[in-house]
Design an enzyme around this catalytic site. Sequence first.
Site, PDB file in Angstrom:
ATOM      1  N   LYS A 106       0.824  -1.218   0.000  1.00 57.99           N
ATOM      2  CA  LYS A 106       0.000   0.000   0.000  1.00 57.99           C
ATOM      3  C   LYS A 106       0.857   1.267   0.000  1.00 57.99           C
ATOM      4  O   LYS A 106       0.442   2.286  -0.545  1.00 57.99           O
ATOM      5  CB  LYS A 106      -0.982  -0.010   1.172  1.00 57.99           C
ATOM      6  CG  LYS A 106      -2.019  -1.127   1.012  1.00 57.99           C
ATOM      7  CD  LYS A 106      -3.303  -0.907   1.756  1.00 57.99           C
ATOM      8  CE  LYS A 106      -4.311  -1.950   1.279  1.00 57.99           C
ATOM      9  NZ  LYS A 106      -5.553  -1.990   1.992  1.00 57.99           N
ATOM     10  N   LYS A 154      -5.551 -10.613  -5.724  1.00 58.47           N
ATOM     11  CA  LYS A 154      -6.656 -10.794  -4.785  1.00 58.47           C
ATOM     12  C   LYS A 154      -7.876  -9.968  -5.226  1.00 58.47           C
ATOM     13  O   LYS A 154      -7.709  -8.844  -5.695  1.00 58.47           O
ATOM     14  CB  LYS A 154      -6.163 -10.286  -3.412  1.00 58.47           C
ATOM     15  CG  LYS A 154      -7.043 -10.611  -2.243  1.00 58.47           C
ATOM     16  CD  LYS A 154      -6.456 -10.028  -0.962  1.00 58.47           C
ATOM     17  CE  LYS A 154      -6.718  -8.543  -0.862  1.00 58.47           C
ATOM     18  NZ  LYS A 154      -7.105  -8.069   0.475  1.00 58.47           N
ATOM     19  N   LYS A 206     -11.472  -4.454  -2.769  1.00 53.22           N
ATOM     20  CA  LYS A 206     -12.386  -3.315  -2.856  1.00 53.22           C
ATOM     21  C   LYS A 206     -11.821  -2.209  -3.738  1.00 53.22           C
ATOM     22  O   LYS A 206     -12.543  -1.471  -4.375  1.00 53.22           O
ATOM     23  CB  LYS A 206     -12.594  -2.698  -1.466  1.00 53.22           C
ATOM     24  CG  LYS A 206     -13.200  -3.604  -0.435  1.00 53.22           C
ATOM     25  CD  LYS A 206     -13.504  -2.769   0.815  1.00 53.22           C
ATOM     26  CE  LYS A 206     -13.809  -3.622   2.011  1.00 53.22           C
ATOM     27  NZ  LYS A 206     -12.774  -3.538   3.039  1.00 53.22           N
TER      28      LYS A 206
HETATM   29  N1  AQP Z   1     -10.109 -11.578  -1.741  1.00 53.69           N
HETATM   30  C1  AQP Z   1     -10.371 -11.988  -0.509  1.00 53.69           C
HETATM   31  N2  AQP Z   1     -10.567 -13.302  -0.241  1.00 53.69           N
HETATM   32  C2  AQP Z   1     -10.858 -13.736   1.011  1.00 53.69           C
HETATM   33  N3  AQP Z   1     -10.974 -12.898   2.061  1.00 53.69           N
HETATM   34  C3  AQP Z   1     -10.789 -11.581   1.839  1.00 53.69           C
HETATM   35  N4  AQP Z   1     -10.835 -10.502   2.636  1.00 53.69           N
HETATM   36  C4  AQP Z   1     -10.570  -9.387   1.939  1.00 53.69           C
HETATM   37  N5  AQP Z   1     -10.350  -9.698   0.656  1.00 53.69           N
HETATM   38  C5  AQP Z   1     -10.476 -11.057   0.559  1.00 53.69           C
HETATM   39  C6  AQP Z   1     -11.140 -10.586   4.060  1.00 53.69           C
HETATM   40  O1  AQP Z   1     -12.225  -9.721   4.323  1.00 53.69           O
HETATM   41  C7  AQP Z   1     -12.068  -9.208   5.642  1.00 53.69           C
HETATM   42  C8  AQP Z   1     -12.222  -7.728   5.635  1.00 53.69           C
HETATM   43  O2  AQP Z   1     -11.220  -7.117   4.863  1.00 53.69           O
HETATM   44  P1  AQP Z   1     -10.926  -5.586   5.093  1.00 53.69           P
HETATM   45  O3  AQP Z   1     -11.986  -4.770   4.540  1.00 53.69           O
HETATM   46  O4  AQP Z   1     -10.679  -5.341   6.502  1.00 53.69           O
HETATM   47  O5  AQP Z   1      -9.580  -5.299   4.388  1.00 53.69           O
HETATM   48  P2  AQP Z   1      -8.874  -5.768   3.110  1.00 53.69           P
HETATM   49  O6  AQP Z   1      -8.342  -7.144   3.318  1.00 53.69           O
HETATM   50  O7  AQP Z   1      -7.875  -4.727   2.857  1.00 53.69           O
HETATM   51  O8  AQP Z   1     -10.000  -5.781   1.993  1.00 53.69           O
HETATM   52  P3  AQP Z   1      -9.760  -5.461   0.480  1.00 53.69           P
HETATM   53  O9  AQP Z   1     -10.993  -5.745  -0.257  1.00 53.69           O
HETATM   54  O10 AQP Z   1      -8.539  -6.133  -0.048  1.00 53.69           O
HETATM   55  O11 AQP Z   1      -9.556  -3.897   0.487  1.00 53.69           O
HETATM   56  P4  AQP Z   1      -8.441  -3.049  -0.205  1.00 53.69           P
HETATM   57  O12 AQP Z   1      -8.720  -3.099  -1.643  1.00 53.69           O
HETATM   58  O13 AQP Z   1      -8.667  -1.686   0.376  1.00 53.69           O
HETATM   59  O14 AQP Z   1      -7.110  -3.636   0.165  1.00 53.69           O
HETATM   60  C9  AQP Z   1     -10.699  -9.670   6.151  1.00 53.69           C
HETATM   61  O15 AQP Z   1     -10.887 -10.797   6.981  1.00 53.69           O
HETATM   62  C10 AQP Z   1      -9.989 -10.055   4.904  1.00 53.69           C
HETATM   63  O16 AQP Z   1      -9.026 -11.057   5.130  1.00 53.69           O
END
Ligand code: AQP
Length: 355
Positions: A115, A217, A220
């Site tokens: 990030k 992955k 969001k």
């Molecule tokens: N692709 C994924 N597969 C399985 N689990 C996932 N999680 C996120 N992406 C996947 C799980 O969802 C929970 C919440 O995630 P978060 O919102 O706290 O943060 P994150 O992991 O940063 O989510 P994103 O979608 O990947 O956001 P960005 O794009 O901002 O980085 C966690 O339990 C996470 O493991």
Amino acid sequence: MAAFQPLVFSGIQPTGNLHLGNYLGAIQKFVALQETRDCIFCVVDLHALTAQLVQDDLARQTREIAAAYLAAGIDPKRHIVFNQSAVSGHAELAWVFNCVARIGWMERMTQFKDKAGKDRERASLGLLAYPSLMAADILLYRATHVPVGDDQKQHLELTRDIATKFNHDFSARIAEKGLGHPIQMGEETVQGYFPLAEPMIEGPATRVMSLKDGSKKMSKSDPSDLSRINLTDDADTIAKKIRKAKTDPDALPSETAGLAGRPEADNLVGIYAALVGRSRADVLADFGGRPFSEFKPALADLAVDKLAPIATEMRRILDDPAEIDRTLREGAERAGAIAHRTMHDVKSIVGLLNG
Ligand code: AQP
């Protein structure tokens, strides 16, 4: 001295575009766990500030995650559902942990490296300290189990490192005040104030990948909406995204070994397995030898069956924001009572005047 009470804690950031990865990696597991364990589910809005400081719709997105929890079936009467910033103990304990953790530990985190990008000097201190706040989220309740996706594994290890160092550095004071619980460390049982929380990363969809690129992955923040299935997508959009998902030209294999080197096929089979509650091997026993032109419509039907009722219920819940706020406030009161006790103990252990 009694052992730690089993308690589940997990959270999701209100950073928009809640997707199938968040659902399968986290929310679906929360719903199952609430049947057998005491649970605390948090909307971690302070964490969202590390993504973007000035946001017009943070409050709306916070309600959206809360609505997703409730729409998926989490019961806020039996368990605690609240937003992080409503309980000041998260920030207080994170500060103590900032003084326990070492900068090198934070700099090694792959999420920070990804990030922060090339220009690390310009990344916010909040982004670097993110895992310390995450450790505080979990340990403020002395939670023992944390259901998360695979991407959070390294942060969970850091949470255990912070708990271990705190327990070790303050072991004499913890014992003197009678605040310790037994913790198994290898062969040895030691007294600690914080449990070594266990990650719960199981099942066929611990890392759901982008529909457009099996090496990335599902996320969001991916600029392509076609890369993810959002929890708010309607049936036609879900079907279209699955139809357009990247695949290779071969038919599905009959055994899981045949998925090696086929990341997109592996991802779609994993999604199907997680949605239907079976293993990849079971899914391949049904679909082995069949082309994607047959598998994709079956996957789309399944995804719509599972997700459309959640989207409909989310919309209904979001129609009454005052009711969501009331639920979150009630949850915060219950969480705050536990947090207050922990912070009292922690202040006493580290020797602050008000402990
Ligand atoms: N692709 C994924 N597969 C399985 N689990 C996932 N999680 C996120 N992406 C996947 C799980 O969802 C929970 C919440 O995630 P978060 O919102 O706290 O943060 P994150 O992991 O940063 O989510 P994103 O979608 O990947 O956001 P960005 O794009 O901002 O980085 C966690 O339990 C996470 O493991």
